[in-house]
Write an enzyme that holds these catalytic residues in place. Structure first.
Site, PDB file in Angstrom:
ATOM      1  N   LYS A  45       0.823  -1.219   0.000  1.00  0.00           N
ATOM      2  CA  LYS A  45       0.000   0.000   0.000  1.00  0.00           C
ATOM      3  C   LYS A  45       0.854   1.264   0.000  1.00  0.00           C
ATOM      4  O   LYS A  45       0.331   2.363   0.003  1.00  0.00           O
ATOM      5  CB  LYS A  45      -0.938  -0.005   1.218  1.00  0.00           C
ATOM      6  CG  LYS A  45      -1.975  -1.122   1.156  1.00  0.00           C
ATOM      7  CD  LYS A  45      -2.827  -1.181   2.422  1.00  0.00           C
ATOM      8  CE  LYS A  45      -3.802  -0.089   2.533  1.00  0.00           C
ATOM      9  NZ  LYS A  45      -4.696  -0.269   3.718  1.00  0.00           N
ATOM     10  N   LYS A  47       2.327   2.676   2.301  1.00  0.00           N
ATOM     11  CA  LYS A  47       1.948   3.555   3.417  1.00  0.00           C
ATOM     12  C   LYS A  47       2.955   3.377   4.550  1.00  0.00           C
ATOM     13  O   LYS A  47       3.278   2.261   4.936  1.00  0.00           O
ATOM     14  CB  LYS A  47       0.545   3.194   3.940  1.00  0.00           C
ATOM     15  CG  LYS A  47      -0.613   3.765   3.125  1.00  0.00           C
ATOM     16  CD  LYS A  47      -1.924   3.686   3.915  1.00  0.00           C
ATOM     17  CE  LYS A  47      -3.026   4.475   3.243  1.00  0.00           C
ATOM     18  NZ  LYS A  47      -4.259   4.541   4.066  1.00  0.00           N
TER      19      LYS A  47
HETATM   20  N1  C2G Z   1     -12.428   6.858   5.528  1.00  0.00           N
HETATM   21  C1  C2G Z   1     -13.542   7.686   5.498  1.00  0.00           C
HETATM   22  N2  C2G Z   1     -13.375   9.025   5.598  1.00  0.00           N
HETATM   23  C2  C2G Z   1     -12.132   9.566   5.733  1.00  0.00           C
HETATM   24  C3  C2G Z   1     -11.002   8.728   5.771  1.00  0.00           C
HETATM   25  C4  C2G Z   1     -11.170   7.353   5.669  1.00  0.00           C
HETATM   26  O1  C2G Z   1     -14.686   7.208   5.382  1.00  0.00           O
HETATM   27  N3  C2G Z   1     -12.010  10.922   5.816  1.00  0.00           N
HETATM   28  C5  C2G Z   1     -12.643   5.401   5.403  1.00  0.00           C
HETATM   29  C6  C2G Z   1     -11.968   4.818   4.167  1.00  0.00           C
HETATM   30  O2  C2G Z   1     -12.795   4.997   3.017  1.00  0.00           O
HETATM   31  C7  C2G Z   1     -11.838   3.350   4.559  1.00  0.00           C
HETATM   32  C8  C2G Z   1     -11.618   3.422   6.086  1.00  0.00           C
HETATM   33  O3  C2G Z   1     -12.061   4.734   6.503  1.00  0.00           O
HETATM   34  O4  C2G Z   1     -13.054   2.656   4.287  1.00  0.00           O
HETATM   35  C9  C2G Z   1     -10.164   3.230   6.473  1.00  0.00           C
HETATM   36  O5  C2G Z   1      -9.394   4.206   5.801  1.00  0.00           O
HETATM   37  P1  C2G Z   1      -7.825   3.913   5.595  1.00  0.00           P
HETATM   38  O6  C2G Z   1      -7.220   3.549   6.893  1.00  0.00           O
HETATM   39  O7  C2G Z   1      -7.250   5.034   4.783  1.00  0.00           O
HETATM   40  O8  C2G Z   1      -7.881   2.578   4.732  1.00  0.00           O
HETATM   41  P2  C2G Z   1      -7.355   2.342   3.233  1.00  0.00           P
HETATM   42  O9  C2G Z   1      -5.936   2.765   3.143  1.00  0.00           O
HETATM   43  O10 C2G Z   1      -8.363   2.922   2.334  1.00  0.00           O
HETATM   44  O11 C2G Z   1      -7.320   0.741   3.166  1.00  0.00           O
HETATM   45  O12 C2G Z   1      -8.299  -3.583   1.524  1.00  0.00           O
HETATM   46  C10 C2G Z   1      -8.820  -2.292   1.799  1.00  0.00           C
HETATM   47  C11 C2G Z   1      -7.741  -1.373   2.299  1.00  0.00           C
HETATM   48  O13 C2G Z   1      -7.036  -1.943   3.386  1.00  0.00           O
HETATM   49  C12 C2G Z   1      -8.350  -0.025   2.700  1.00  0.00           C
END
Ligand code: C2G
Length: 136
Positions: A45, A47
């Site tokens: 990812k 990250k």
């Molecule tokens: N999210 C949200 N609003 C934000 C930030 C995040 O609704 N302002 C949601 C994202 O859409 C996601 C969840 O919170 O559904 C977790 O966000 P992240 O930790 O950034 O996850 P991500 O990197 O999108 O990883 O296999 C799927 C991945 O692991 C998702």
């Protein structure tokens, strides 16, 4: 019992994450969170997390909407997780819209929820860097 699952990194937990977890949990009776491991974040990812997997897991487990946290180690495990945990509903923020519709083929309801605007772990890190620069 209606079982819901969602996945993510959840670094620097913020109100956008909480909004997602609360709405996901409201779609059933039990919420499982597939939490991206440090290796998955780094290798797949791209990250760099502030908190380790163990710390991010501990924080998630303290949230009232979360019933179980499991490791997310790869992109492919969603199908087998859905079977293993007898998942009824799969939920993600709508930045992922369309990416996981294949789960419907195994009888899982797929729901994409509107993201919370403005807030993100990346933005928090950037703004903290600015504050630090201004203070130095
Ligand atoms: N999210 C949200 N609003 C934000 C930030 C995040 O609704 N302002 C949601 C994202 O859409 C996601 C969840 O919170 O559904 C977790 O966000 P992240 O930790 O950034 O996850 P991500 O990197 O999108 O990883 O296999 C799927 C991945 O692991 C998702």
């Amino acid at each position: 019992m209606k079982r819901v699952i969602t996945y993510g990194t959840f670094d620097l937990i913020h109100y956008g994450h909480i909004n997602l977890l609360r709405r996901a949990r409201a779609l059933g009776d039990y919420l499982i969170v597939g939490l991206s491991t440090d290796e998955f974040n780094r290798d797949m990812k791209n990250k760099q997390c502030y908190f380790s997997y163990e710390t991010r897991k501990e924080l998630l487990e303290a949230i009232r909407y979360v019933d179980l946290v499991i490791p997310e180690e790869n992109w492919e495990q969603k199908r087998s997780d859905a079977l293993l945990y007898r998942v009824d509903v799969f939920v993600m923020g709508d930045d992922w819209r369309g990416k996981f519709d294949f789960l419907e083929q195994q009888g899982v309801e797929v729901v994409y929820l509107p993201r919370t605007p403005e807030i993100s772990s990346t933005r928090i890190k950037e703004e903290l860097k600015t504050i630090r620069r201004e203070q130095s």
